[in-house]
Motif scaffolding. Structure first.
Motif, PDB file in Angstrom:
ATOM      1  N   LEU A  67       0.889  -1.152   0.000  1.00  0.00           N
ATOM      2  CA  LEU A  67       0.000   0.000   0.000  1.00  0.00           C
ATOM      3  C   LEU A  67       0.930   1.206   0.000  1.00  0.00           C
ATOM      4  N   GLY A  68       1.308   1.665  -1.167  1.00  0.00           N
ATOM      5  CA  GLY A  68       2.301   2.741  -1.230  1.00  0.00           C
ATOM      6  C   GLY A  68       3.619   2.244  -0.685  1.00  0.00           C
ATOM      7  N   GLU A  69       4.141   2.937   0.309  1.00  0.00           N
ATOM      8  CA  GLU A  69       5.424   2.568   0.910  1.00  0.00           C
ATOM      9  C   GLU A  69       5.292   1.508   2.005  1.00  0.00           C
ATOM     10  N   ILE A  70       4.072   1.103   2.323  1.00  0.00           N
ATOM     11  CA  ILE A  70       3.833   0.156   3.414  1.00  0.00           C
ATOM     12  C   ILE A  70       3.704  -1.254   2.864  1.00  0.00           C
ATOM     13  N   GLU A  71       4.450  -2.179   3.471  1.00  0.00           N
ATOM     14  CA  GLU A  71       4.361  -3.583   3.093  1.00  0.00           C
ATOM     15  C   GLU A  71       3.597  -4.327   4.177  1.00  0.00           C
ATOM     16  N   ILE A  72       2.566  -5.057   3.768  1.00  0.00           N
ATOM     17  CA  ILE A  72       1.696  -5.810   4.676  1.00  0.00           C
ATOM     18  C   ILE A  72       1.883  -7.298   4.378  1.00  0.00           C
ATOM     19  N   PRO A  73       2.137  -8.117   5.408  1.00  0.00           N
ATOM     20  CA  PRO A  73       2.276  -9.552   5.146  1.00  0.00           C
ATOM     21  C   PRO A  73       0.937 -10.193   4.785  1.00  0.00           C
ATOM     22  N   ILE A  74       0.998 -11.217   3.962  1.00  0.00           N
ATOM     23  CA  ILE A  74      -0.182 -12.034   3.659  1.00  0.00           C
ATOM     24  C   ILE A  74      -0.005 -13.343   4.422  1.00  0.00           C
ATOM     25  N   GLY A  75      -0.974 -13.686   5.247  1.00  0.00           N
ATOM     26  CA  GLY A  75      -0.903 -14.924   6.004  1.00  0.00           C
ATOM     27  C   GLY A  75      -1.012 -16.134   5.092  1.00  0.00           C
ATOM     28  N   LYS A  76      -0.354 -17.217   5.448  1.00  0.00           N
ATOM     29  CA  LYS A  76      -0.359 -18.422   4.614  1.00  0.00           C
ATOM     30  C   LYS A  76      -1.769 -18.932   4.328  1.00  0.00           C
ATOM     31  N   THR A  77      -2.653 -18.842   5.305  1.00  0.00           N
ATOM     32  CA  THR A  77      -4.017 -19.321   5.102  1.00  0.00           C
ATOM     33  C   THR A  77      -4.866 -18.356   4.286  1.00  0.00           C
ATOM     34  N   PHE A  78      -4.361 -17.148   4.024  1.00  0.00           N
ATOM     35  CA  PHE A  78      -5.114 -16.136   3.287  1.00  0.00           C
ATOM     36  C   PHE A  78      -4.633 -15.959   1.850  1.00  0.00           C
ATOM     37  N   ILE A  79      -3.535 -16.593   1.460  1.00  0.00           N
ATOM     38  CA  ILE A  79      -2.929 -16.344   0.147  1.00  0.00           C
ATOM     39  C   ILE A  79      -3.905 -16.582  -1.000  1.00  0.00           C
ATOM     40  N   ARG A  80      -4.555 -17.722  -1.040  1.00  0.00           N
ATOM     41  CA  ARG A  80      -5.485 -18.032  -2.130  1.00  0.00           C
ATOM     42  C   ARG A  80      -6.643 -17.031  -2.158  1.00  0.00           C
ATOM     43  N   TYR A  81      -7.191 -16.742  -1.002  1.00  0.00           N
ATOM     44  CA  TYR A  81      -8.303 -15.786  -0.895  1.00  0.00           C
ATOM     45  C   TYR A  81      -7.890 -14.398  -1.394  1.00  0.00           C
ATOM     46  N   VAL A  82      -6.721 -13.939  -0.985  1.00  0.00           N
ATOM     47  CA  VAL A  82      -6.223 -12.624  -1.406  1.00  0.00           C
ATOM     48  C   VAL A  82      -6.031 -12.589  -2.917  1.00  0.00           C
ATOM     49  N   ARG A  83      -5.456 -13.617  -3.477  1.00  0.00           N
ATOM     50  CA  ARG A  83      -5.243 -13.666  -4.932  1.00  0.00           C
ATOM     51  C   ARG A  83      -6.575 -13.603  -5.691  1.00  0.00           C
ATOM     52  N   GLU A  84      -7.575 -14.354  -5.207  1.00  0.00           N
ATOM     53  CA  GLU A  84      -8.886 -14.348  -5.850  1.00  0.00           C
ATOM     54  C   GLU A  84      -9.547 -12.968  -5.777  1.00  0.00           C
ATOM     55  N   LYS A  85      -9.469 -12.355  -4.618  1.00  0.00           N
ATOM     56  CA  LYS A  85     -10.166 -11.081  -4.390  1.00  0.00           C
ATOM     57  C   LYS A  85      -9.449  -9.884  -5.019  1.00  0.00           C
ATOM     58  N   THR A  86      -8.167 -10.012  -5.296  1.00  0.00           N
ATOM     59  CA  THR A  86      -7.422  -8.891  -5.877  1.00  0.00           C
ATOM     60  C   THR A  86      -7.166  -9.086  -7.369  1.00  0.00           C
ATOM     61  N   ALA A  87      -7.536 -10.212  -7.934  1.00  0.00           N
ATOM     62  CA  ALA A  87      -7.270 -10.486  -9.362  1.00  0.00           C
ATOM     63  C   ALA A  87      -7.927  -9.463 -10.277  1.00  0.00           C
ATOM     64  N   SER A  88      -9.087  -8.984  -9.902  1.00  0.00           N
ATOM     65  CA  SER A  88      -9.803  -8.037 -10.761  1.00  0.00           C
ATOM     66  C   SER A  88      -9.371  -6.588 -10.573  1.00  0.00           C
ATOM     67  N   LEU A  89      -8.566  -6.314  -9.536  1.00  0.00           N
ATOM     68  CA  LEU A  89      -8.105  -4.949  -9.309  1.00  0.00           C
ATOM     69  C   LEU A  89      -6.999  -4.601 -10.293  1.00  0.00           C
ATOM     70  N   SER A  90      -7.039  -3.404 -10.801  1.00  0.00           N
ATOM     71  CA  SER A  90      -5.956  -2.984 -11.699  1.00  0.00           C
ATOM     72  C   SER A  90      -4.813  -2.463 -10.850  1.00  0.00           C
ATOM     73  N   MET A  91      -3.646  -3.098 -10.976  1.00  0.00           N
ATOM     74  CA  MET A  91      -2.482  -2.729 -10.164  1.00  0.00           C
ATOM     75  C   MET A  91      -1.343  -2.353 -11.056  1.00  0.00           C
TER      76      MET A  91
END
Length: 110
Positions: free
Chosen positions: A86-110
């Motif tokens: 998030l800008g200059e901030i790095e946030i860890p992704i928990g191992k149990t959340f990786i798949r969920y995060v990938r699914e939910k952020t796939a449609s975001l333009s980055m």
């Protein structure tokens, strides 16, 4: 104690109500039964669990990425294998959340 209005989080304190725009919230980090809401210019410390707060926040704005972190998904600039930025901030992704995060952020333009 907490409620939501259109596009804002309302926190009821002893003296008044504090309204925080969803657009102003960058991320939320838990510390046991407390959360620190990191906004663009300040932070707010509250005695509430992350799960409790997660249930009140709209899924179209926020995503749980770790047992200790909820982020404003519209502020995500980059998703890495084990973290996101998030800008200059790095946030860890928990191992149990990786798949969920990938699914939910796939449609975001980055």
């Amino acid at each position: 104690m907490i409620s939501t209005a259109e596009k804002s989080l309302i926190i009821k304190t002893n003296q008044s109500n504090l309204s925080i725009s969803f657009d102003d919230i960058r991320y939320i980090r838990s510390f046991g039964n407390y959360v620190k809401i990191h906004c663009k210019k300040e932070f707010i410390l509250m005695q509430v669990t992350t799960k409790f707060l997660e249930d009140y926040l709209p899924k179209e704005y926020f995503i749980r990425v770790h047992k200790s972190f909820i982020v404003n998904k519209w502020l995500i600039e980059q998703v890495n294998p084990a973290s996101l930025r998030l800008g200059e901030i790095e946030i860890p992704i928990g191992k149990t959340f990786i798949r969920y995060v990938r699914e939910k952020t796939a449609s975001l333009s980055m």
